[in-house]
Design a protein around this motif. Structure first.
Motif, PDB file in Angstrom:
ATOM      1  N   GLY A  13       0.809  -1.203   0.000  1.00  0.00           N
ATOM      2  CA  GLY A  13       0.000   0.000   0.000  1.00  0.00           C
ATOM      3  C   GLY A  13       0.854   1.269   0.000  1.00  0.00           C
ATOM      4  N   ASP A  14       0.183   2.372   0.200  1.00  0.00           N
ATOM      5  CA  ASP A  14       0.847   3.667   0.185  1.00  0.00           C
ATOM      6  C   ASP A  14       1.157   4.069   1.626  1.00  0.00           C
ATOM      7  N   VAL A  15       2.276   3.553   2.134  1.00  0.00           N
ATOM      8  CA  VAL A  15       2.638   3.787   3.529  1.00  0.00           C
ATOM      9  C   VAL A  15       2.890   5.263   3.791  1.00  0.00           C
ATOM     10  N   ARG A  16       3.584   5.924   2.848  1.00  0.00           N
ATOM     11  CA  ARG A  16       3.914   7.338   3.056  1.00  0.00           C
ATOM     12  C   ARG A  16       2.658   8.186   3.205  1.00  0.00           C
ATOM     13  N   ALA A  17       1.655   7.921   2.343  1.00  0.00           N
ATOM     14  CA  ALA A  17       0.417   8.695   2.432  1.00  0.00           C
ATOM     15  C   ALA A  17      -0.304   8.423   3.746  1.00  0.00           C
ATOM     16  N   ALA A  18      -0.289   7.178   4.199  1.00  0.00           N
ATOM     17  CA  ALA A  18      -0.936   6.835   5.468  1.00  0.00           C
ATOM     18  C   ALA A  18      -0.248   7.542   6.625  1.00  0.00           C
ATOM     19  N   ILE A  19       1.076   7.555   6.616  1.00  0.00           N
ATOM     20  CA  ILE A  19       1.808   8.210   7.693  1.00  0.00           C
ATOM     21  C   ILE A  19       1.533   9.710   7.711  1.00  0.00           C
ATOM     22  N   GLU A  20       1.501  10.321   6.548  1.00  0.00           N
ATOM     23  CA  GLU A  20       1.211  11.756   6.487  1.00  0.00           C
ATOM     24  C   GLU A  20      -0.175  12.062   7.050  1.00  0.00           C
ATOM     25  N   ALA A  21      -1.145  11.229   6.707  1.00  0.00           N
ATOM     26  CA  ALA A  21      -2.494  11.440   7.223  1.00  0.00           C
ATOM     27  C   ALA A  21      -2.545  11.255   8.736  1.00  0.00           C
ATOM     28  N   LEU A  22      -1.831  10.263   9.245  1.00  0.00           N
ATOM     29  CA  LEU A  22      -1.838  10.006  10.680  1.00  0.00           C
ATOM     30  C   LEU A  22      -1.048  11.058  11.444  1.00  0.00           C
ATOM     31  N   GLN A  23       0.010  11.600  10.846  1.00  0.00           N
ATOM     32  CA  GLN A  23       0.755  12.681  11.492  1.00  0.00           C
ATOM     33  C   GLN A  23      -0.131  13.897  11.728  1.00  0.00           C
ATOM     34  N   GLY A  24      -0.983  14.193  10.751  1.00  0.00           N
ATOM     35  CA  GLY A  24      -1.895  15.318  10.922  1.00  0.00           C
ATOM     36  C   GLY A  24      -2.888  15.097  12.044  1.00  0.00           C
ATOM     37  N   ARG A  25      -3.223  13.836  12.300  1.00  0.00           N
ATOM     38  CA  ARG A  25      -4.212  13.507  13.337  1.00  0.00           C
ATOM     39  C   ARG A  25      -3.565  13.325  14.709  1.00  0.00           C
TER      40      ARG A  25
END
Length: 468
Positions: A13-25
């Motif tokens: 999957g797109d780990v980088r995109a998931a991490i960016e989304a979770l960092q914002g949260r």
């Protein structure tokens, strides 16, 4: 057999995109530090450490659901983490992904003393729970040695020294709140002591090792603290005598609460590590719960049975400090084994057989250890036919690794041939996946069907229990 990969097999999957989304949260509650990631990979057995791509410290069920939804949206694996004491690589991240650390979800939410139950968050540990329950006159009996989290114990269907009397986590869990693979939050049951309402989702999730959903709140069955507790040690001249004394004790109906076997090698290790002075011979640790008269009668009767099989004297006490020291030594058996030959890795494994085959299985296992020239103490919850070996292995020596792999295969094949199981309480994880077909046959495909139905993207702790 140890996992051979030294790092994650592949990105999913797109780990980088998931991490960016979770960092914002989650901000600072998300860590990508190498040390933190390594800490959340496997650390307690010979399976190599396979860290996640990031660790998020959740505090509520809703936050866990948010994490899972983000990961589902990006096809990224999710691995739940309690205290990291599992023994078959359950917390490894072979495909990378996001680790959900539950340690901050550590509140006892409700104690219903009149109903003998309580509800806790998944990060509560067993010792923490019993400390908080003490004033109520109740206790939670499942004790897998390490101060494991209730969520982790639920995920691996843990048991421990008290299982012969109080059962395992499958008996202790009345209901749970879980986050499923799409982020949906479900509650599997109410607090009623029995129900025939639909599928038993509680027991489906208990023991699923986070592969179907993540338990975030657990309702547990509790027990009253016994009026009296008596316990002690009983040495035996032979390992066979100790095993047969266990079988006779269980078959005679004596309501033993704990009955643990240590072979002479484990006794030697525990003497050194825990500063005991036991005779270095096969030994049983035994405990009885009940009334003052009841535990005295049970202790006397056990002593008589032990004597019939070359055991004794059985020295027992009701002194709490002496009993605590004894059982702490039993719980420290793993660390005591490591001290026998510093520098080697310790591979703890377990099997379980019907009680009538216990002596046969242990004696054949002991013979294998001696034939292969291995250092592998035996210890076990023998009251329910479950025993462990802690094999010391030189991971730099291929011949030593080959010996351990041969031993492990023979141990599991022996247990299954006796209508037993490849794991009584450690779970499957990565290490014992290959044995399930021999033990369960076509039932493994049913497990795969359940996994596909509940987790179609295979993001919930992938690479554990069954291969998809």
């Amino acid at each position: 057999m140890p996992v051979t990969a030294q790092s994650n097999v592949r990105a999913v999957g797109d780990v980088r995109a998931a991490i960016e989304a979770l960092q914002g949260r989650f901000g600072e509650r998300l860590s990508m530090a190498q040390a933190v990631r390594a800490q959340h990979g496997n650390t307690t057995t010979w399976h190599p450490n396979q860290p996640p791509d990031a660790v998020v410290f959740a505090e509520t069920t809703e936050e866990v659901a948010d994490i899972v939804r983000v990961c589902a949206g990006h096809d990224v694996p999710v691995i739940a983490f309690g205290t990291g004491t599992s023994l078959e690589g359950q917390v490894n991240a072979p495909f990378g992904g996001i680790c959900v650390d539950m340690s901050r979800m550590n509140r006892v939410l409700q104690v219903n003393a009149e109903d003998l139950d309580c509800t806790v968050q998944a990060g509560v540990t067993r010792k923490q729970l019993n400390t908080e329950l003490r004033a109520s006159g109740l206790f939670f009996p499942i004790d897998p040695g390490a101060d494991a989290s209730i969520g982790g114990m639920t995920a691996t269907r843990a048991s421990g020294t008290n299982a012969v009397r109080y059962g395992t986590m499958k008996d202790a869990v009345l209901s749970l709140t879980a986050v499923m693979a799409d982020g949906t939050i479900i509650r599997t049951a109410r607090r009623a002591k029995k129900s025939s309402a639909g599928y038993d989702l509680t027991r489906l999730l208990v023991g699923s090792e986070g592969t179907l959903g993540i338990a975030t709140e657990i309702t547990l069955r509790l027990h009253g603290i016994p009026e009296a507790i008596a316990g002690g040690v009983c040495p035996f001249t032979t390992l066979e005598g100790a095993c047969n004394a266990v079988i006779a004790t269980i078959q005679s109906g004596i309501p033993v609460a704990r009955i643990e076997l240590l072979d002479e090698v484990q006794v030697r290790a525990s003497n050194a590590y825990s500063r005991l002075s036991l005779a270095e011979t096969p030994t049983l640790f035994v405990e009885f719960h009940g009334s003052e008269a009841g535990v005295a009668e049970q202790s006397q009767r056990f002593g008589e049975i032990a004597a019939e099989f070359g055991g004794g004297p059985f020295e027992w006490t009701q002194n709490a400090e002496e009993r605590t020291a004894l059982w702490q030594a039993r719980h420290d058996a793993y660390w005591a084994c490591r001290g026998l030959r510093p520098g080697l890795e310790t591979f703890a494994t377990d099997v379980c057989v019907p009680i009538s085959r216990l002596a046969e299985c242990i004696l054949e296992t002991k013979a294998d250890i001696e034939r292969l020239g291995m250092l592998a103490p035996i210890v076990g919850h023998v009251g329910d036919g479950n025993f462990h070996t802690s094999v010391l292995v030189d991971m730099s020596d291929p011949a030593d690794i080959a010996r351990v792999e041969e031993f492990m295969t023979r141990l599991v094949e022996r247990a299954i041939a006796m209508d037993g199981t490849c794991t009584g309480e450690h779970g499957v994880g990565q290490g014992k996946m290959k044995y399930l077909d021999a033990e369960l046959g076509a039932a493994v495909e049913v497990m795969r069907a359940i996994k596909r139905a509940l987790d179609p993207k295979n993001i919930m702790n992938p690479g554990k229990i069954v291969r998809i």
